[in-house]
Design a protein around this motif. Structure first.
Motif, short mmCIF file in Angstrom:
data_model
loop_
_atom_site.label_atom_id
_atom_site.label_comp_id
_atom_site.label_asym_id
_atom_site.label_seq_id
_atom_site.Cartn_x
_atom_site.Cartn_y
_atom_site.Cartn_z
N MET A 1 0.85 -1.18 0.00
CA MET A 1 0.00 0.00 0.00
C MET A 1 0.89 1.24 0.00
N ALA A 2 0.68 2.08 -0.97
CA ALA A 2 1.46 3.31 -1.08
C ALA A 2 1.01 4.30 -0.01
N MET A 3 1.94 4.71 0.80
CA MET A 3 1.63 5.66 1.86
C MET A 3 2.36 6.99 1.65
N LYS A 4 3.53 6.93 1.02
CA LYS A 4 4.28 8.16 0.80
C LYS A 4 3.64 8.97 -0.31
N LYS A 5 3.55 10.26 -0.07
CA LYS A 5 2.92 11.14 -1.05
C LYS A 5 3.63 11.07 -2.39
N SER A 6 4.94 11.03 -2.39
CA SER A 6 5.69 11.00 -3.65
C SER A 6 5.40 9.70 -4.43
N THR A 7 5.24 8.59 -3.73
CA THR A 7 4.91 7.32 -4.39
C THR A 7 3.52 7.38 -5.00
N ILE A 8 2.57 7.94 -4.25
CA ILE A 8 1.20 8.08 -4.74
C ILE A 8 1.19 8.97 -5.99
N GLN A 9 1.89 10.10 -5.94
CA GLN A 9 1.93 11.01 -7.09
C GLN A 9 2.53 10.32 -8.30
N GLN A 10 3.56 9.50 -8.09
CA GLN A 10 4.18 8.77 -9.20
C GLN A 10 3.21 7.76 -9.80
N GLN A 11 2.45 7.06 -8.96
CA GLN A 11 1.49 6.08 -9.45
C GLN A 11 0.38 6.76 -10.26
N VAL A 12 -0.07 7.92 -9.81
CA VAL A 12 -1.09 8.67 -10.56
C VAL A 12 -0.51 9.14 -11.89
N ALA A 13 0.73 9.63 -11.90
CA ALA A 13 1.37 10.07 -13.13
C ALA A 13 1.50 8.91 -14.12
N GLU A 14 1.81 7.72 -13.63
CA GLU A 14 1.90 6.54 -14.49
C GLU A 14 0.54 6.18 -15.09
N ALA A 15 -0.51 6.27 -14.28
CA ALA A 15 -1.87 5.98 -14.78
C ALA A 15 -2.26 6.98 -15.86
N ILE A 16 -1.90 8.23 -15.68
CA ILE A 16 -2.21 9.26 -16.68
C ILE A 16 -1.42 9.00 -17.96
N ALA A 17 -0.14 8.65 -17.82
CA ALA A 17 0.70 8.38 -18.99
C ALA A 17 0.19 7.18 -19.78
N GLN A 18 -0.35 6.17 -19.10
CA GLN A 18 -0.90 5.01 -19.80
C GLN A 18 -2.14 5.40 -20.60
N ALA A 19 -2.97 6.26 -20.02
CA ALA A 19 -4.21 6.66 -20.69
C ALA A 19 -3.96 7.67 -21.80
N ASN A 20 -3.02 8.59 -21.58
CA ASN A 20 -2.75 9.64 -22.56
C ASN A 20 -1.26 10.01 -22.45
N PRO A 21 -0.42 9.41 -23.27
CA PRO A 21 1.03 9.66 -23.18
C PRO A 21 1.44 11.11 -23.39
N GLN A 22 0.60 11.93 -24.04
CA GLN A 22 0.96 13.33 -24.28
C GLN A 22 0.62 14.24 -23.10
N ASP A 23 -0.10 13.75 -22.12
CA ASP A 23 -0.53 14.58 -21.00
C ASP A 23 0.42 14.40 -19.80
N ARG A 24 0.61 15.44 -19.04
CA ARG A 24 1.48 15.41 -17.85
C ARG A 24 0.75 16.05 -16.68
N PRO A 25 0.85 15.45 -15.49
CA PRO A 25 0.20 16.05 -14.30
C PRO A 25 0.94 17.30 -13.84
N ILE A 26 0.18 18.26 -13.38
CA ILE A 26 0.75 19.47 -12.79
C ILE A 26 0.67 19.37 -11.27
N VAL A 27 -0.50 19.01 -10.76
CA VAL A 27 -0.69 18.85 -9.32
C VAL A 27 -1.74 17.77 -9.07
N THR A 28 -1.51 16.94 -8.05
CA THR A 28 -2.41 15.86 -7.68
C THR A 28 -2.70 15.94 -6.19
#
Length: 139
Positions: free
Chosen positions: A1-28
């Motif tokens: 279970m991801a508890m660190k904020k940086s790990t969570i942000q990385q996992q969300v960024a990976e999910a976004i990249a899988q759905a739309n490789p051209q999009d990048r997160p600014i803030v989560t």
């Protein structure tokens, strides 16, 4: 279970990249939708049934709302993608508190705004996200 904020942000960024490789997160941020977290914690597991966990992300192209897994705290399916011009009108009733802050978010297809509860570890990101969506600096 991801508890660190940086790990969570990385996992969300990976999910976004899988759905739309051209999009990048600014803030989560991680938000818990439903009644007061304090109130629901008093009811134990029954109270938890009334809460839904989300990741809200402002990206270069949209505002994304992913459902979060209760068990692994990883992003699951994309609930909604909102164009930036529509997202500007979806936030209301911002309340900053010591431990749990909240705001109302009008989600498409919902009759009334949903209360989003945000823990203080996400407060800086919440202020940044709300500033981007409302055009107003944090209180």
């Amino acid at each position: 279970m991801a508890m660190k904020k940086s790990t969570i942000q990385q996992q969300v960024a990976e999910a976004i990249a899988q759905a739309n490789p051209q999009d990048r997160p600014i803030v989560t941020i991680q938000a818990i939708a439903g009644p007061s977290v304090w109130l629901m914690s008093m009811f134990g597991l029954i109270g938890q049934a009334f809460l839904t966990y989300y990741f809200i992300t402002v990206t270069q192209q949209a505002v994304l709302l992913h459902r979060a897994s209760r068990m692994s705290n990883r992003p699951q399916e994309l609930v909604v993608a909102i164009p930036p011009n529509e997202a500007m009108r979806m936030i209301s009733d911002v309340r900053r508190n010591t431990l749990w802050s909240s705001f109302r978010c009008q989600l498409p297809g919902q009759p009334k705004p949903t209360r989003m509860n945000v823990h203080r570890i996400w407060r800086n990101e919440m202020d940044q996200l709300l500033g981007m969506l409302t055009g107003q600096p944090a209180a």
